[in-house]
Design a protein around this motif. Structure first.
Motif, PDB file in Angstrom:
ATOM      1  N   TYR A   1     -13.737 -13.172  34.517  1.00  0.00           N
ATOM      2  CA  TYR A   1     -14.067 -14.426  33.851  1.00  0.00           C
ATOM      3  C   TYR A   1     -14.977 -14.139  32.661  1.00  0.00           C
ATOM      4  O   TYR A   1     -16.193 -14.323  32.719  1.00  0.00           O
ATOM      5  N   PHE A   2     -14.370 -13.637  31.623  1.00  0.00           N
ATOM      6  CA  PHE A   2     -15.047 -13.473  30.344  1.00  0.00           C
ATOM      7  C   PHE A   2     -14.143 -14.047  29.261  1.00  0.00           C
ATOM      8  O   PHE A   2     -12.925 -14.137  29.428  1.00  0.00           O
ATOM      9  N   SER A   3     -14.749 -14.457  28.188  1.00  0.00           N
ATOM     10  CA  SER A   3     -13.978 -14.930  27.038  1.00  0.00           C
ATOM     11  C   SER A   3     -14.288 -14.038  25.857  1.00  0.00           C
ATOM     12  O   SER A   3     -15.384 -13.485  25.752  1.00  0.00           O
ATOM     13  N   GLU A   4     -13.312 -13.869  24.986  1.00  0.00           N
ATOM     14  CA  GLU A   4     -13.538 -13.085  23.781  1.00  0.00           C
ATOM     15  C   GLU A   4     -13.912 -14.013  22.639  1.00  0.00           C
ATOM     16  O   GLU A   4     -13.206 -14.971  22.329  1.00  0.00           O
ATOM     17  N   ALA A   5     -15.059 -13.714  22.050  1.00  0.00           N
ATOM     18  CA  ALA A   5     -15.627 -14.560  21.011  1.00  0.00           C
ATOM     19  C   ALA A   5     -14.932 -14.319  19.677  1.00  0.00           C
ATOM     20  O   ALA A   5     -14.204 -13.337  19.492  1.00  0.00           O
TER      21      ALA A   5
ATOM     22  N   ALA B   1     -14.990 -10.874  18.250  1.00  0.00           N
ATOM     23  CA  ALA B   1     -16.422 -10.587  18.339  1.00  0.00           C
ATOM     24  C   ALA B   1     -16.832 -10.060  19.705  1.00  0.00           C
ATOM     25  O   ALA B   1     -18.002 -10.113  20.074  1.00  0.00           O
ATOM     26  N   GLY B   2     -15.871  -9.535  20.470  1.00  0.00           N
ATOM     27  CA  GLY B   2     -16.200  -8.958  21.771  1.00  0.00           C
ATOM     28  C   GLY B   2     -16.263  -9.996  22.865  1.00  0.00           C
ATOM     29  O   GLY B   2     -16.089 -11.194  22.642  1.00  0.00           O
ATOM     30  N   ALA B   3     -16.526  -9.525  24.074  1.00  0.00           N
ATOM     31  CA  ALA B   3     -16.468 -10.391  25.248  1.00  0.00           C
ATOM     32  C   ALA B   3     -17.839 -10.962  25.592  1.00  0.00           C
ATOM     33  O   ALA B   3     -18.857 -10.268  25.544  1.00  0.00           O
ATOM     34  N   VAL B   4     -17.821 -12.235  25.953  1.00  0.00           N
ATOM     35  CA  VAL B   4     -18.993 -12.944  26.456  1.00  0.00           C
ATOM     36  C   VAL B   4     -18.737 -13.253  27.925  1.00  0.00           C
ATOM     37  O   VAL B   4     -17.719 -13.863  28.271  1.00  0.00           O
ATOM     38  N   LEU B   5     -19.641 -12.835  28.793  1.00  0.00           N
ATOM     39  CA  LEU B   5     -19.456 -13.076  30.213  1.00  0.00           C
ATOM     40  C   LEU B   5     -19.785 -14.532  30.549  1.00  0.00           C
ATOM     41  O   LEU B   5     -20.871 -15.021  30.259  1.00  0.00           O
ATOM     42  N   GLN B   6     -18.816 -15.206  31.139  1.00  0.00           N
ATOM     43  CA  GLN B   6     -18.963 -16.586  31.561  1.00  0.00           C
ATOM     44  C   GLN B   6     -19.205 -16.628  33.070  1.00  0.00           C
ATOM     45  O   GLN B   6     -18.888 -15.687  33.791  1.00  0.00           O
TER      46      GLN B   6
END
Length: 512
Positions: free
Chosen positions: A413-417, A202-207
């Motif tokens: 520091y991003f995670s992929e949803a 679901a793409g990257a979410v910036l943490q």
């Protein structure tokens, strides 16, 4: 006759399918299709934006829980009439869709029940009336707040889809939380996830690792003294909240904090050369903004086990549960030597945890002594854009949490949803599956992310969402913030695993 969402449903393929076709969308109306989604809070923005497009104009109503602690983030619902011309493959003509969203307890609510479908979790209804009184009351135009504290206000059901800001297989070991509501679940394995769930990147979410504002101010003062920030960051209020004036902490320093290796801010030394001097000086960090705290102990607002943000911290900084040599995240609070560790169970409480230590208040209930302390936490980057709460985002290794810095490979520091649903019964079928697939696709496109980022105003730039090449999108040059895509991904070979350090996907051309 008022039909209960809880009791009037006819089961079909594990979902509630209804045949009513009335266009009105009051809480008492009966939906044609009900879809239950559980997991991460940040994805609510995506769902709302998709439904703004898929629903017939003027038919979308939104519902939030009235819980004093959750403040509208524990449970949500969206109720509208779908324009079937925008959803190819639907059997029903312009069906009324009720989308129920559970956020309480974090991402595991959208993972564990799907692996053990005989176990159900709580969802909020919208038309319970045990004594004749309404469950939901109007909170403005097409907006409602709903009680969740009486029998029947919430009900047990299996999610149809789960959403998390990180891949579902990571909720094991240090991220495992056996309890959801009053139900115990077994620890999942990567093999079980792969065999049971369809997992859509679901793409990257910036943490980020935001800090209480009093700590942010101290870091600014210290880094001005070191020459890393311009002196105007302290004297010009219009500059203080900008990207140029964001203080930075290193990945190594943050790793040490989250592993519990640093107990007191007074043990952190700031080395600098004073103006007019040729020799280096050193003094404790607590000498900067020194009147802003009542205790020098490090305070950590971590998250509950099972929350995506905590799992992201564990993977990126501590390499756990990724490797046997990974570090254990600090959980036990040490009120004498530090660090003091508290675990807010929801994103709004995480925000209040940080703000309370800045303000000396206790709105989030984790600061009963009303201490003023320097705290570090963990949040995705879409929150507090109006700066109303006493915490601020920071740079990591000199890079701000913006989509431009992610695309350039500077901020990693991003995670992929992940959006997930069951492969086999009980699994979504028919029109419900068609809508789930449509929502999962439309909610995660580069153009959707560009729109969401534009609507999230942060004084330091655009953050929050960026598409990744592993979704099938190509990197463009120059970088387009309206259709953001990065070649860096945790799935360089196709299989999503946030334990994999971000790498450029095969066939993609990176930015510098």
């Amino acid at each position: 006759m008022k039909l209960s969402v809880k009791n009037s449903a006819l089961m079909s393929g594990g979902l509630w399918i209804f045949s009513a076709a009335a266009p009105a969308l009051q809480p008492s109306q009966t939906p044609d299709i009900t879809i239950r989604i559980a997991g991460s809070t940040i994805q609510d923005n995506n769902f709302k934006k998709v439904l703004d497009d898929l629903c017939k104009p003027g038919t979308l109503d939104t519902y939030k829980d009235a819980d004093a602690a959750g403040k509208g983030t524990y449970y949500k619902a969206f109720f509208c009439q779908i324009d079937s011309s925008k959803v190819p493959g639907l059997n029903l003509k312009d069906p009324k869709l009720l989308l129920l969203k559970r956020n309480r307890s974090g991402a595991i609510t959208g993972v564990y029940p799907l692996l053990e479908p005989e176990k159900t979790i709580n969802f909020m209804g919208i038309n319970n009336s045990p004594g004749g009184e309404a469950q939901c009351i109007s909170a403005g135009s097409q907006s409602w707040t709903c009680r969740t504290d009486r029998p029947g206000d919430v009900f047990k059901a299996l999610p149809d889809m789960g959403v998390s800001d990180i891949d579902p297989q990571i909720f094991r070991d240090v991220n495992f939380n056996a309890k959801i509501d009053d139900t115990s679940f077994n620890q999942p394995t990567p093999a079980a996830v792969a065999a049971t769930l369809t997992v859509k990147n679901a793409g990257a979410v910036l943490q980020n690792t935001p800090v209480s504002k009093n700590l942010r101010d101290a870091l600014q003062e210290a880094q001005v003294a070191q020459g890393k920030l311009d002196a105007q960051c302290l004297t010009d209020a219009s500059l203080r909240e900008t990207e140029d004036c964001m203080p930075s902490l290193s990945k190594g320093f943050l790793t040490s904090l989250f592993a519990g290796r640093i107990g007191k801010w007074s043990d952190v030394k700031v080395e600098f050369t004073a103006s007019g001097s040729s020799s280096a000086s050193s003094k404790p960090l607590t000498d900067f903004n020194s009147g802003s705290f009542s205790t020098p102990l490090v305070h950590i607002c971590r998250r509950n086990k099972g929350a995506s943000t905590q799992a992201a911290i564990n993977a990126y900084f501590l390499n756990t549960p990724c490797a046997a040599t990974g570090s254990v995240p600090v959980e036990i609070s040490n009120p004498v030597a530090g660090p003091v560790v508290v675990p807010p169970p929801q994103v709004t409480m995480e925000e209040h945890c940080l703000a309370d230590f800045n303000d000396g208040s206790n709105n989030g209930t984790f600061n009963p002594n009303a201490a003023k302390a320097w705290a570090v936490g963990m949040l995705t980057t879409e929150r507090n854009g109006n700066l109303a709460l006493g915490y601020r985002y920071i740079k990591i290794d000199g890079a701000a949490p913006t989509v431009e810095e992610v695309a350039a490979g500077h901020y990693q520091y991003f995670s992929e949803a992940a959006y997930v649903w069951r492969r086999n019964a009980p699994a979504p079928t028919g029109d419900a599956l068609t809508l789930i697939q449509k929502i999962a696709t439309d909610a995660t496109t580069p153009s959707m992310f560009g729109q969401l980022n534009a609507a999230i105003a942060q004084p330091w730039g655009k953050g929050s969402f960026i598409a990744v090449a592993a979704q099938g999108y190509s990197v463009t040059h120059p970088f387009d913030p309206n259709n953001p895509v990065t070649g860096y991904t945790h799935a360089p070979t196709g299989s999503l695993d946030n334990c994999t350090y971000p790498q450029v996907a095969e066939g993609q051309t990176p930015n510098l």
